[in-house]
Design an enzyme around this catalytic site. Structure first.
Site, PDB file in Angstrom:
ATOM      1  NE  ARG A  46       5.752  15.593  -7.040  1.00 26.88           N
ATOM      2  CZ  ARG A  46       6.268  14.383  -6.868  1.00 26.88           C
ATOM      3  NH1 ARG A  46       5.494  13.376  -6.495  1.00 26.88           N
ATOM      4  NH2 ARG A  46       7.555  14.178  -7.065  1.00 26.88           N
ATOM      5  CG  ASP A 151       3.108   1.826  -8.556  1.00 29.16           C
ATOM      6  OD1 ASP A 151       4.320   1.606  -8.380  1.00 29.16           O
ATOM      7  OD2 ASP A 151       2.573   2.923  -8.283  1.00 29.16           O
TER       8      ASP A 151
END
Length: 281
Positions: A46, A151
């Protein structure tokens, strides 16, 4: 020190145990998320994309950028957070909302309802909550209903606020709630469906780090924090449960994930069934 991770494809970067330790420490300190040692390859994959995007030659250079740039800190965290969700996931939670909580609020003639979806990801959870409320007449008339959806990842919040999804997942929504809350796309958007304005108007999407300050002005009638705490150390999990308890009104309900528990806070909640807890009055 272990050997660097070496990808077979072009553009591989040296990723030592020292680099991985930096990532583990950063994520634990900034977000409370605990990255297990077995996640090293995932982290490399990632973050390597972040290096390519920013043009950094090494992880040391990239970490220096993360320390200097607020925007890159956000991108760094976004890259390492996992976002997996669906409409009506763990359906028994929404059955309790529909058949116990809503009738209780209606019987009490409650005029204000506050619900928090903590770790809302791409929005399926808060839209599910809103569609249940709509299906039982809670978004009509003079009721003051607000759903706070938060979030850590700013990218998923952008998706969530748009409220548009692939028609392939619409089958997970019961027909009556689908009719009350969503519209099928037409023309070039025929493979999509979108949350109605009725639902979108009662949801506020905001970026929030659960480990940081909670700038909430109101206590909550219900809190959904599901499959989020599994990424935290046990002490952080327990502290979160304590803070959720404080944030709930007396009699408010906490919904957590199927593999999560409330530990020593069990004495301050009544168990309503699998992963559902009412704050004792």
């Amino acid at each position: 020190m272990s050997a660097p991770v070496n990808a077979s494809s072009a553009g591989a970067y040296d990723f030592s145990q020292r680099h991985f330790k930096y990532v583990q420490t950063f994520m634990a300190n900034e977000t409370g998320i605990s990255l297990a040692d077995k996640k090293k390859s995932m982290v490399y994959g990632r973050l390597a994309r972040c290096l390519r995007r920013t043009g950094m030659a090494t992880f040391d250079d990239y970490f220096a950028l993360v320390e200097q740039s607020k925007d890159e800190r956000v991108a760094f965290i976004n890259a390492l957070t996992t976002n997996k969700t669906q409409f009506f996931r763990e359906r028994h939670h929404f059955e309790l909302l529909a058949h116990q909580l809503i009738p209780q609020w209606q019987a009490a003639k409650q005029k204000r309802i506050r619900i928090w979806s903590a770790g809302c990801s791409t929005g399926e959870e808060p839209y599910t909550i809103a569609s249940v409320l709509a299906g039982h007449g809670m978004l009509e008339g003079q009721l003051d209903v607000q759903i706070l959806a938060t979030d850590l990842d700013t990218q998923v919040l952008n998706t969530a606020s748009n409220g548009t999804y692939s028609l392939e997942v619409a089958h997970t929504i019961p027909k009556n709630y689908l009719q009350h809350g969503f519209l099928k796309g037409k023309g070039i958007k025929q493979d999509l469906f979108k949350a109605k304005r009725l639902l979108r108007d009662v949801i506020s999407f905001k970026q929030l780090n659960l480990k940081g300050e909670w700038p909430h002005k109101h206590t909550m009638d219900a809190i959904f924090c599901r499959n989020v705490m599994i990424y935290f150390e046990r002490d952080t999990q327990q502290r979160l449960i304590e803070r959720f308890w404080q944030q709930l009104v007396p009699g408010g309900v906490l919904f957590i994930g199927h593999s999560e528990g409330i530990g020593k806070m069990a004495e301050k909640f009544d168990n309503l069934g699998h992963t559902m807890y009412r704050k004792r009055e």
